[in-house]
Design a protein around this motif. Structure first.
Motif, PDB file in Angstrom:
ATOM      1  N   VAL A 287      41.808  26.817  33.261  1.00  0.00           N
ATOM      2  CA  VAL A 287      42.734  26.010  33.620  1.00  0.00           C
ATOM      3  C   VAL A 287      43.860  26.616  34.462  1.00  0.00           C
ATOM      4  N   MET A 288      44.239  27.784  34.149  1.00  0.00           N
ATOM      5  CA  MET A 288      45.253  28.535  34.760  1.00  0.00           C
ATOM      6  C   MET A 288      44.963  28.906  36.303  1.00  0.00           C
ATOM      7  N   ILE A 289      43.437  29.191  36.436  1.00  0.00           N
ATOM      8  CA  ILE A 289      42.854  29.483  37.769  1.00  0.00           C
ATOM      9  C   ILE A 289      43.140  28.196  38.505  1.00  0.00           C
ATOM     10  N   ARG A 290      42.796  27.139  38.117  1.00  0.00           N
ATOM     11  CA  ARG A 290      42.836  25.713  39.194  1.00  0.00           C
ATOM     12  C   ARG A 290      44.536  25.672  39.264  1.00  0.00           C
ATOM     13  N   ARG A 291      45.262  25.847  38.408  1.00  0.00           N
ATOM     14  CA  ARG A 291      46.902  25.696  38.723  1.00  0.00           C
ATOM     15  C   ARG A 291      47.215  26.596  39.787  1.00  0.00           C
ATOM     16  N   GLN A 292      46.734  27.715  39.711  1.00  0.00           N
ATOM     17  CA  GLN A 292      46.979  29.033  40.526  1.00  0.00           C
ATOM     18  C   GLN A 292      46.706  28.897  41.725  1.00  0.00           C
ATOM     19  N   ILE A 293      45.403  28.434  42.047  1.00  0.00           N
ATOM     20  CA  ILE A 293      44.826  28.262  43.322  1.00  0.00           C
ATOM     21  C   ILE A 293      45.425  27.140  44.096  1.00  0.00           C
TER      22      ILE A 293
ATOM     23  N   LYS B 108      28.318  30.725  40.087  1.00  0.00           N
ATOM     24  CA  LYS B 108      27.295  29.884  40.983  1.00  0.00           C
ATOM     25  C   LYS B 108      28.293  29.031  41.886  1.00  0.00           C
ATOM     26  N   ILE B 109      27.966  28.916  43.096  1.00  0.00           N
ATOM     27  CA  ILE B 109      28.760  28.100  44.089  1.00  0.00           C
ATOM     28  C   ILE B 109      27.730  27.045  44.484  1.00  0.00           C
TER      29      ILE B 109
ATOM     30  N   THR C 274      38.379  34.064  40.037  1.00  0.00           N
ATOM     31  CA  THR C 274      39.645  33.782  40.912  1.00  0.00           C
ATOM     32  C   THR C 274      39.135  34.323  42.258  1.00  0.00           C
ATOM     33  N   GLU C 275      38.661  35.323  42.283  1.00  0.00           N
ATOM     34  CA  GLU C 275      38.503  35.882  43.800  1.00  0.00           C
ATOM     35  C   GLU C 275      37.342  35.184  44.639  1.00  0.00           C
ATOM     36  N   ILE C 276      36.100  34.971  43.671  1.00  0.00           N
ATOM     37  CA  ILE C 276      35.084  34.092  44.013  1.00  0.00           C
ATOM     38  C   ILE C 276      35.344  33.112  44.554  1.00  0.00           C
ATOM     39  N   ILE C 277      36.272  31.982  43.913  1.00  0.00           N
ATOM     40  CA  ILE C 277      37.044  30.680  44.292  1.00  0.00           C
ATOM     41  C   ILE C 277      37.729  30.810  45.831  1.00  0.00           C
TER      42      ILE C 277
ATOM     43  N   ASP D 257      36.856  27.274  51.204  1.00  0.00           N
ATOM     44  CA  ASP D 257      36.811  26.393  52.307  1.00  0.00           C
ATOM     45  C   ASP D 257      35.314  25.687  52.187  1.00  0.00           C
ATOM     46  N   GLU D 258      34.406  26.395  51.408  1.00  0.00           N
ATOM     47  CA  GLU D 258      33.042  25.326  51.311  1.00  0.00           C
ATOM     48  C   GLU D 258      33.348  24.398  50.208  1.00  0.00           C
ATOM     49  N   LEU D 259      34.262  24.391  49.449  1.00  0.00           N
ATOM     50  CA  LEU D 259      34.406  23.437  48.118  1.00  0.00           C
ATOM     51  C   LEU D 259      35.411  22.372  48.540  1.00  0.00           C
ATOM     52  N   LEU D 260      35.982  22.242  49.738  1.00  0.00           N
ATOM     53  CA  LEU D 260      36.754  21.465  50.207  1.00  0.00           C
ATOM     54  C   LEU D 260      35.783  20.273  50.728  1.00  0.00           C
TER      55      LEU D 260
END
Length: 677
Positions: free
Chosen positions: A369-375, A402-403, A474-477, A482-485
């Protein structure tokens, strides 16, 4: 005006009117009967509602019914004192319910008051207070549980919103109920005071105005007053009972009656024991043997019937389970459900499950949850839901990321160990199991809990397994954000600023650019780690230049230039010179000469030998900076920047390329090398 609004308005208005205007006895009879009907309706609704939020307006209902009942009390008091004829309902309650006797009626009335005060009101008030307190205290934990379910994929965004709203409604309801129980208590108190005043007023009217003897006045007015008290206290008692039922309701899956019957009479041996005890009391003691023995036999017979029913239910359940399994095997596979691909997945072996299990003290879900908030704060975009799954095919301590359904990275941890990394200045090395940090592939060692304090005191950077996984994720995200947008994400971001900047968005989309073209620009920015949080500035820039070009790459360069304050703050330090690498003008000229424009965009046609020489020169200059402990930053002219970045991005993943137009004027630069041919 709606009919329901009109009805509620008339209900409240009549209560106010009855306090002021005298009411004829036949109308009072109608209103008292209506009051009893309303009380019964509330009682049975409270009994059979499946959860408390089905009666979320109960505090308001309490207030309305209380004021209505008091207004009827005042009206009946006026009739008792003025005419001695308060109507059929009051007389019947005084003579029939009260036994037609002053003493019996008084005793019944006092018992009702005591039951309402001491038993129901007191208990309901305490339960409401405690429930309100615990509901408010439990809200943070419930919110975290919803976030955890959302991250694991157990629920979707819509369900999460509904659950959060339900939590808010429960907190509001129990908070209101804590105060609303005071209405019921005050109503009973008011009824007791009004009854006392009626008795005194009735005696005074009978003796002084109607020339009745004292005993006649007591007989007439006290029985009427008792009837008036009973006709108001019995509905009040039903409302109090409804309040108690509602605040103590625990079941949310079935009607209250079903739950009570099942919980009381579902264990046969309990019924056998009760039946045997009743028969024993009837036979051994002077109690009526016929009553107790008959009742005991009834309990034993019910126990036998329940035992047979339970056995039949178990057999039916077993058959249903077998049939369901067979149907599942025979059912054609639902291929459509297999086509869904999650944007981000974290799969782990069974040895890592305790880190993700809240019941075992794991906090990996909270970290996700904190990763999503941080990004979101760092890059200005919303990370899709991260699915966490256990995979028995993996090694116990292994995890993979996995992405879009494809593995992009993996790692392995030791559950009961810590990872210690040497930052380069440790006083003394310690022994451990050699490994590599998965995010940046730095050398590290696994150490035990007992070595942790010693390693930290020597200067090692020590991290626990959940932090390792969270940092890696976090680093992988960041690298694939850009791919996930998606276009839908862009639409949501644009709609977010449209509320306050509708003119800008109406001008830009879709008149000048489509959502897909805006998406490409934002993806280009995110690919190089540039935050799109200042989306307003980006859209303003796109609106300015979209009339001259629709090329996403060129529009990206304009957007970068408008974000130069953010870019300067990200890569350059204020007050001291930043070491950078520049490009030889000859290199820039060759790159621009090799640019070919097509309908699909621009691309480089640089000769292989020149490309090789440029890459070799870049590698040489970058190594110089890295040996000094500095980040590699190359400065180019604005027109060359994007082509040079495309040329080098496959060879140097972390190379920062900025143009002179993207740097604030107060930034000091010091060139330590030049890329040449």
């Amino acid at each position: 005006m709606k009919k329901t609004d009109l009805g509620i308005g008339l209900y409240l208005l009549s209560a106010i009117v009855f306090l002021i205007i005298p009411m004829p006895s036949f109308l009072l009879d109608i209103m008292l009967a209506f009051n009893i009907a309303i009380s019964l309706t509330i009682l049975f609704n409270s009994l059979f509602s499946k959860e408390v939020l089905n009666m979320s307006s109960f505090p308001t209902i309490l207030l309305f019914t209380t004021i209505f009942r008091i207004s009827l009390n005042v009206s009946s008091t006026k009739l008792i004192l003025q005419t001695g004829e308060p109507g059929n309902v009051v007389k019947t309650f005084g003579e029939f319910v009260g036994g037609g006797d002053l003493i019996i009626g008084s005793v019944v009335f006092v018992i009702l008051i005591i039951v309402q005060f001491v038993v129901i009101n007191k208990g309901s008030e305490r339960v409401s207070e405690v429930t309100a307190r615990f509901t408010l205290d439990a809200m943070p934990g419930k919110q975290m549980a919803i976030d955890a379910d959302l991250n694991t994929g157990a629920i979707n965004d819509k369900q999460a919103i509904e659950r959060r709203e339900k939590i808010q409604q429960e907190a509001t309801f129990f908070g209101s109920m804590d105060g609303a129980t005071k209405y019921v208590k005050g109503d009973a108190t008011a009824g007791l005071i009004i009854t006392a005043v009626n008795i005194v007023g009735g005696l005074s009217m009978g003796v002084l105005r109607q020339s009745l003897s004292f005993s006649e006045a007591i007989e007439k007015y006290t029985i009427l007053t008792i009837g008036d008290g009973l006709v108001s206290q019995i509905p009040s008692l039903m409302i109090s009972l409804a309040t108690g039922i509602l605040v103590t309701k625990a079941s949310k899956e079935a009607d209250f009656g079903d739950v009570l019957v099942k919980q009381l009479f579902s264990i046969p041996k309990v019924l056998y024991m009760v039946g045997a005890a009743l028969i024993f009391l009837g036979v051994v003691t002077p109690l009526n043997v016929i009553i107790f023995a008959t009742l005991g036999l009834i309990f034993i017979i019910v126990g036998i019937v329940m035992a047979k029913s339970i056995a039949i239910d178990e057999i039916e359940e077993e058959v249903d389970t077998s049939e369901s399994s067979a149907d599942e095997i025979r059912r054609p596979e639902n291929v459509t459900s297999l086509l869904h691909v999650d944007p981000i997945e974290l799969e782990f072996g069974y040895g890592i499950i305790p880190l993700a299990d809240v019941n075992q003290g794991g906090d990996l879900l909270d970290r996700v949850v904190m990763i999503r908030r941080q990004i979101a704060l760092e890059l200005g975009t919303v990370v899709p839901i991260i699915r966490l799954r256990d995979n028995i095919q993996l090694n116990p301590n292994q995890y993979i990321i996995k992405i879009k359904g494809v593995k992009v990275s993996e790692g392995e941890i030791l559950f009961d160990h810590y990872m210690a990394m040497n930052p380069g200045y440790v006083e003394e090395e310690i022994t451990g199991i050699p490994t590599f940090e998965p995010s940046f592939h730095l050398p590290a060692i696994w150490i035990t809990e007992s070595q942790r304090e010693r390693a930290e005191s020597m200067g090692y950077t020590v991290v626990d397994p959940p932090s390792i996984i969270a940092t890696h994720l976090t680093e992988i995200i960041r690298n694939h954000i850009d791919e996930l947008l998606t276009r839908q994400d862009v639409s949501n971001l644009v709609n977010n600023i449209k509320e306050s900047n509708s003119t800008l968005i109406d001008e830009l989309i879709p008149k000048q650019l489509g959502i897909g073209e805006v998406q490409k620009v934002l993806q280009n920015l995110l690919k190089e780690g540039i935050s799109i949080r200042d989306l307003l500035t980006i859209c303003e820039t796109l609106a300015d230049y979209a009339s001259t070009t629709r090329d996403p790459d060129i529009l990206t360069e304009y957007a970068r230039q408008s974000l130069k304050r953010a870019i300067s703050a990200k890569y350059f330090e204020q007050g001291e010179a930043t070491h950078v690498i520049t490009l030889d003008p000859k290199v820039e000229q060759d790159i621009m000469g090799a640019v070919k424009q097509t309908e699909q965009g621009a691309f480089l046609t640089l000769e292989p030998d020149k490309t090789k020489n440029i890459i070799s020169s870049v590698e040489e200059e970058v190594n110089k900076l890295q040996n000094l402990g500095k980040s590699a930053i190359i400065i180019t002219s604005p027109i060359v920047r994007m082509y040079f970045k495309k040329l080098t991005q496959d060879y140097f993943k972390d190379l920062v390329v900025v143009s002179y137009n993207e740097i604030e004027t107060n930034i000091e630069l010091q060139s330590v090398g030049m890329v040449t041919l």
